[in-house]
Design an enzyme around this catalytic site. Sequence first.
Site, PDB file in Angstrom:
ATOM      1  N   HIS A 160      14.961 -74.456 -72.925  1.00 24.53           N
ATOM      2  CA  HIS A 160      13.186 -74.398 -73.229  1.00 24.53           C
ATOM      3  C   HIS A 160      13.135 -73.938 -74.646  1.00 24.53           C
ATOM      4  O   HIS A 160      14.112 -73.360 -75.357  1.00 24.53           O
ATOM      5  CB  HIS A 160      12.741 -73.289 -72.061  1.00 24.53           C
ATOM      6  CG  HIS A 160      12.522 -73.838 -70.861  1.00 24.53           C
ATOM      7  ND1 HIS A 160      13.113 -73.120 -69.653  1.00 24.53           N
ATOM      8  CD2 HIS A 160      12.251 -75.060 -70.419  1.00 24.53           C
ATOM      9  CE1 HIS A 160      12.859 -73.803 -68.569  1.00 24.53           C
ATOM     10  NE2 HIS A 160      12.345 -74.929 -68.859  1.00 24.53           N
ATOM     11  N   CYS A 247      11.238 -65.615 -68.268  1.00 20.21           N
ATOM     12  CA  CYS A 247      11.228 -66.375 -67.163  1.00 20.21           C
ATOM     13  C   CYS A 247      11.019 -65.895 -65.737  1.00 20.21           C
ATOM     14  O   CYS A 247      10.334 -66.559 -65.005  1.00 20.21           O
ATOM     15  CB  CYS A 247      12.700 -67.105 -67.034  1.00 20.21           C
ATOM     16  SG  CYS A 247      13.565 -67.730 -68.310  1.00 20.21           S
TER      17      CYS A 247
END
Length: 254
Positions: A160, A247
Amino acid sequence: MLIALTQAVPPSIVQCELTHLERVDIDLARATEQHRRYEEALVELGCTLQRLPPTPELPDSVFVEDTAVVLPELAVVARPGAESRRTEVASVAEALRPYRRLAFIEAPGTLDGGDVLCLGSRIWVGLSERTNADGIRQMESIVSNFGYEVRSVTVQGCLHLKTAVTQVGERTVLLNPAWVDAAAFDGLDRIEVHPAEPFAANALRVGQVLLYPAAFPQTRERLEERGFTVRTIEADELAKAEAGVTCCSVLVAT
């Protein structure tokens, strides 16, 4: 008030999606303990914890960041790039509904919250294996009415955008220039990770404190030399699932 949405580590995490890491055994008890300490740290930093209903059958559900992007004006409910993760968004959307109006990324667009970095009126969205061009286009269409500028950034070598770059100060980012073009963040102060710690760019800014993995002492030293307050936590077990400290929560200012 700052609310932190979290979700329990599911027993099925051992079947989590992996893109750039080799699968290794995850110690569920250790991962659960590290997540508990992560939640404790959020509370100690002033967050009000709101746990989502457990979903033990969804291997990646602990990584709630990927399900939504929360802005002052609204929340954008994501459409994760991994098909196995798309049912995760429903409970997060319901949890956000009391706090924000909702907008949704729709097919064929895909967007993971971990690919979205917001600093003021600028939003960087990573073009990655989980977020596609149509997802970025939809994001831009949704937020442009509120005065946001969306910039697409190519991500390479990692999962990401926020694996490669995160915000650590009002106008400062921490980044790995091997995985994202540092020039994309023009006008901002940039701190590069130590070359020996490529995964060290993921930090969670809570107020004036950075919640940060203990596994990256050399990059931590760089942050502290620049005057940042860093609180370390053990997060290496969850990192086996390609996770960083951003996250495991969605932060909502109310």
